[in-house]
Scaffold this active site. Structure first.
Site, mmCIF file in Angstrom:
data_model
loop_
_atom_site.group_PDB
_atom_site.id
_atom_site.type_symbol
_atom_site.label_atom_id
_atom_site.label_comp_id
_atom_site.label_asym_id
_atom_site.label_seq_id
_atom_site.Cartn_x
_atom_site.Cartn_y
_atom_site.Cartn_z
ATOM 1 N N ARG A 15 39.773 50.288 42.033
ATOM 2 C CA ARG A 15 39.943 49.077 40.895
ATOM 3 C C ARG A 15 41.513 48.348 41.651
ATOM 4 O O ARG A 15 41.431 47.543 42.296
ATOM 5 C CB ARG A 15 40.329 49.579 39.639
ATOM 6 C CG ARG A 15 40.586 48.249 38.577
ATOM 7 C CD ARG A 15 41.798 47.481 38.373
ATOM 8 N NE ARG A 15 42.765 48.197 38.057
ATOM 9 C CZ ARG A 15 44.211 47.860 38.138
ATOM 10 N NH1 ARG A 15 44.299 46.721 38.546
ATOM 11 N NH2 ARG A 15 44.967 48.882 37.751
ATOM 12 N N ASP A 16 42.620 48.889 41.270
ATOM 13 C CA ASP A 16 43.831 48.232 41.688
ATOM 14 C C ASP A 16 43.760 48.444 43.078
ATOM 15 O O ASP A 16 44.396 47.176 43.997
ATOM 16 C CB ASP A 16 45.131 49.035 41.321
ATOM 17 C CG ASP A 16 46.334 48.480 40.967
ATOM 18 O OD1 ASP A 16 46.498 47.061 41.659
ATOM 19 O OD2 ASP A 16 47.182 49.037 40.269
ATOM 20 N N HIS A 208 53.012 54.371 36.493
ATOM 21 C CA HIS A 208 51.961 53.695 37.476
ATOM 22 C C HIS A 208 52.714 52.629 38.585
ATOM 23 O O HIS A 208 53.308 51.443 38.041
ATOM 24 C CB HIS A 208 51.114 52.681 36.449
ATOM 25 C CG HIS A 208 50.326 51.966 37.486
ATOM 26 N ND1 HIS A 208 48.847 52.153 37.338
ATOM 27 C CD2 HIS A 208 50.457 50.524 38.095
ATOM 28 C CE1 HIS A 208 48.221 50.783 38.295
ATOM 29 N NE2 HIS A 208 49.426 50.236 38.425
ATOM 30 N N HIS A 210 54.041 50.901 41.879
ATOM 31 C CA HIS A 210 53.724 50.271 43.156
ATOM 32 C C HIS A 210 54.879 50.595 44.145
ATOM 33 O O HIS A 210 55.942 50.882 43.723
ATOM 34 C CB HIS A 210 53.372 48.711 43.096
ATOM 35 C CG HIS A 210 52.147 48.753 42.541
ATOM 36 N ND1 HIS A 210 51.072 48.358 43.142
ATOM 37 C CD2 HIS A 210 51.852 48.501 41.054
ATOM 38 C CE1 HIS A 210 49.877 48.098 42.327
ATOM 39 N NE2 HIS A 210 50.403 48.394 40.959
ATOM 40 N N CYS A 241 48.404 43.317 43.231
ATOM 41 C CA CYS A 241 48.021 42.444 42.186
ATOM 42 C C CYS A 241 47.852 41.151 42.521
ATOM 43 O O CYS A 241 48.768 40.739 43.012
ATOM 44 C CB CYS A 241 48.883 42.756 40.878
ATOM 45 S SG CYS A 241 48.628 41.944 39.476
ATOM 46 N N ASN A 250 49.611 50.723 44.982
ATOM 47 C CA ASN A 250 50.185 52.048 44.331
ATOM 48 C C ASN A 250 50.588 53.029 45.180
ATOM 49 O O ASN A 250 50.201 52.981 46.323
ATOM 50 C CB ASN A 250 49.043 52.474 43.560
ATOM 51 C CG ASN A 250 48.730 51.777 42.219
ATOM 52 O OD1 ASN A 250 47.491 50.948 42.330
ATOM 53 N ND2 ASN A 250 49.346 51.798 41.108
HETATM 54 P P1 HMG Z 1 40.683 32.913 30.075
HETATM 55 O O1 HMG Z 1 40.361 31.671 31.056
HETATM 56 O O2 HMG Z 1 41.949 32.648 29.276
HETATM 57 O O3 HMG Z 1 39.505 33.339 29.298
HETATM 58 O O4 HMG Z 1 40.943 34.045 31.071
HETATM 59 P P2 HMG Z 1 38.599 32.407 28.276
HETATM 60 O O5 HMG Z 1 38.370 33.567 26.893
HETATM 61 O O6 HMG Z 1 39.148 31.226 27.994
HETATM 62 O O7 HMG Z 1 37.151 32.269 29.175
HETATM 63 C C1 HMG Z 1 37.243 31.299 30.112
HETATM 64 C C2 HMG Z 1 35.995 31.853 31.215
HETATM 65 O O8 HMG Z 1 36.022 33.219 31.399
HETATM 66 C C3 HMG Z 1 34.671 31.699 30.265
HETATM 67 O O9 HMG Z 1 33.610 31.314 31.282
HETATM 68 C C4 HMG Z 1 34.468 33.202 29.952
HETATM 69 O O10 HMG Z 1 33.133 33.584 29.622
HETATM 70 C C5 HMG Z 1 34.845 33.878 31.110
HETATM 71 P P3 HMG Z 1 33.118 29.885 31.195
HETATM 72 O O11 HMG Z 1 32.568 29.522 29.918
HETATM 73 O O12 HMG Z 1 34.349 29.042 31.890
HETATM 74 O O13 HMG Z 1 32.140 30.147 32.408
HETATM 75 N N1 HMG Z 1 35.410 35.259 30.786
HETATM 76 C C6 HMG Z 1 35.039 36.502 31.423
HETATM 77 N N2 HMG Z 1 34.116 36.682 32.195
HETATM 78 C C7 HMG Z 1 33.906 37.988 32.502
HETATM 79 N N3 HMG Z 1 34.467 38.858 31.852
HETATM 80 C C8 HMG Z 1 35.661 38.894 30.982
HETATM 81 C C9 HMG Z 1 35.568 37.664 30.845
HETATM 82 N N4 HMG Z 1 36.524 36.962 29.603
HETATM 83 C C10 HMG Z 1 36.357 35.562 29.759
HETATM 84 N N5 HMG Z 1 36.099 39.797 30.621
HETATM 85 C C11 HMG Z 1 40.953 36.603 31.210
HETATM 86 C C12 HMG Z 1 41.506 35.370 30.237
HETATM 87 C C13 HMG Z 1 42.055 37.761 30.530
HETATM 88 C C14 HMG Z 1 39.513 36.934 31.087
HETATM 89 C C15 HMG Z 1 41.476 36.275 32.528
HETATM 90 O O14 HMG Z 1 42.903 35.889 32.598
HETATM 91 C C16 HMG Z 1 41.267 37.521 33.574
HETATM 92 O O15 HMG Z 1 39.996 37.770 33.763
HETATM 93 N N6 HMG Z 1 42.534 37.831 34.108
HETATM 94 C C17 HMG Z 1 42.315 39.036 34.972
HETATM 95 C C18 HMG Z 1 43.621 39.215 35.844
HETATM 96 C C19 HMG Z 1 43.516 40.541 36.347
HETATM 97 O O16 HMG Z 1 42.399 41.170 36.707
HETATM 98 N N7 HMG Z 1 44.521 40.901 36.970
HETATM 99 C C20 HMG Z 1 44.635 42.408 37.841
HETATM 100 C C21 HMG Z 1 44.612 43.279 36.943
HETATM 101 S S1 HMG Z 1 46.133 43.802 36.079
HETATM 102 C C22 HMG Z 1 46.878 44.579 37.048
HETATM 103 O O17 HMG Z 1 46.610 44.959 38.329
HETATM 104 C C23 HMG Z 1 48.369 45.349 36.523
HETATM 105 C C24 HMG Z 1 48.034 47.085 36.620
HETATM 106 O O18 HMG Z 1 47.551 47.493 37.638
HETATM 107 C C25 HMG Z 1 49.397 47.485 35.978
HETATM 108 C C26 HMG Z 1 50.433 47.098 37.093
HETATM 109 O O19 HMG Z 1 50.335 47.437 38.218
HETATM 110 O O20 HMG Z 1 51.416 46.695 36.374
HETATM 111 C C27 HMG Z 1 46.974 47.357 35.456
HETATM 112 MG MG MG Z 2 48.916 48.064 39.247
#
Ligand code: HMG
Ligand code: MG
Length: 301
Positions: A15-16, A208, A210, A241, A250
């Site tokens: 994933r990450d 966690h 990096h 990220c 990581n």
């Molecule tokens: P948004 O645009 O604010 O959401 O995104 P929305 O509810 O307004 O929906 C917009 C569109 O997205 C819609 O589709 C929804 O159906 C779709 P449209 O009508 O435009 O065709 N949608 C989805 N589709 C599939 N799966 C879903 C989903 N939700 C809405 N779950 C949202 C908000 C959170 C979805 C968006 O901002 C997003 O997906 N962000 C993900 C960011 C991400 O993955 N970042 C990396 C992971 S975090 C990380 O790496 C940190 C970590 O490792 C810890 C660390 O290192 O600190 C964990």
């Molecule tokens: Mg991370």
């Protein structure tokens, strides 16, 4: 405090590790094979996929296919990110037993990463936790930017503690503290853990980290001295990220395993099998592992 006698590693490479790869360049079959190889190496907790918007993170767009395709082993937990109810419902269709919500200790990062404020994110997580509880799915919580933010700079430890407490009280069984951009040092990591453990018992906290500045192993040692016994790692040091430009992966699973073995701390994981998996996945991606221990030991023949 004495170091823990055993440590649980939570593997992040699928994933990450892969989420930052361009487009949807990594074939679904490769992702599935990676998860299966990691489980074969003795890793018992694997973050296998992410049910986020494919517009935001295209590489995770095949999360359902990945989760459905994994030949699951008993005793191994295959988890996935679910930022909202839509993500959770999609994950439930392929039978997840554990998911994770992810928030941040920085307002700016929260906006960039999940398009809402910290307060809004916590409100959004409530129904995810409720639904997960109803169907018997465990939820992990993440706090990003615990030692610094790419947009806001320094983050106060009490801010991290506040968000960690909210996730814990909401029902997250474990709160993983993310140094998203790898800027921490042992002293800042220690201070952050000291603040957080006043709100959440240490046994429910994970590190966690990096490794952008090469400090992750030192920081892990520092927080293990504080009692942290759950560590998130990525084989081959894969990852980054998409919303934290320039951040590297990581801390590498291989390097952490070598550290833990040297300290006499049990993990039950086969280091050489992880090294081989790291060489295999990085060759699929057209590069070499960034794990120092993998480079030193080399793959088995
Ligand atoms: P948004 O645009 O604010 O959401 O995104 P929305 O509810 O307004 O929906 C917009 C569109 O997205 C819609 O589709 C929804 O159906 C779709 P449209 O009508 O435009 O065709 N949608 C989805 N589709 C599939 N799966 C879903 C989903 N939700 C809405 N779950 C949202 C908000 C959170 C979805 C968006 O901002 C997003 O997906 N962000 C993900 C960011 C991400 O993955 N970042 C990396 C992971 S975090 C990380 O790496 C940190 C970590 O490792 C810890 C660390 O290192 O600190 C964990
Ligand atoms: Mg991370």
């Amino acid at each position: 405090m004495a170091l823990p006698t055993s440590v649980k590693l939570f593997e992040m490479a699928p994933r990450d590790g892969l989420q930052n790869e361009p487009g949807n360049s990594v074939p679904t079959a490769t992702k599935i094979a990676l998860v299966e190889r990691l489980a074969n190496a003795g890793i018992t907790h694997i973050e296998a996929a992410s049910f986020v918007s494919p517009k935001w993170v295209p590489q995770m767009g095949d999360a359902a296919e990945v989760m459905a395709g994994i030949k699951r082993q008993p005793g191994v937990v295959y988890s996935a990110l679910t930022p909202n109810l839509k993500g959770l419902e999609n994950a439930l269709t392929v039978g997840v037993e554990e998911v994770a919500v992810f928030g941040a200790a920085s307002e700016a990062f929260s906006q960039k990463n999940i398009n809402c404020s910290i307060a809004e994110s916590l409100t959004r997580f409530e129904p995810v936790l409720d639904r997960a509880r109803d169907v018997g799915v465990r939820v992990r919580g993440y706090v990003s930017c615990v030692l610094g933010c790419p947009y806001e700079g320094e983050i106060a430890p009490h801010k991290v503690a506040e968000v960690a407490k909210a996730l814990y009280e909401m029902g997250c069984y474990e709160v993983s503290l993310g140094d998203t951009i790898g800027v921490g040092t042992p002293l800042s990591a220690k201070r952050m853990i000291e603040a957080v453990q006043q709100q959440v018992p240490i046994e429910f906290l994970a590190a966690h980290f990096h490794d952008t500045y090469g400090m992750a192993l030192a920081n892990l040692y520092a927080v293990m001295e504080e009692g942290v016994s759950v560590i998130d790692t990525a084989t081959a040091g894969l990852g980054g990220c998409p919303y934290a430009k320039g951040a590297s992966g990581n801390v590498a699973t291989e390097d952490v395993l070598y550290l833990l073995e040297g300290l006499g701390i049990e993990t039950g994981i086969d280091l050489q099998a992880v090294i081989d998996t790291g060489y295999w996945i990085t060759s699929e991606l057209g590069r070499k592992p960034s794990a120092k221990v993998a480079l030193a030991k080399g793959p088995s023949r």
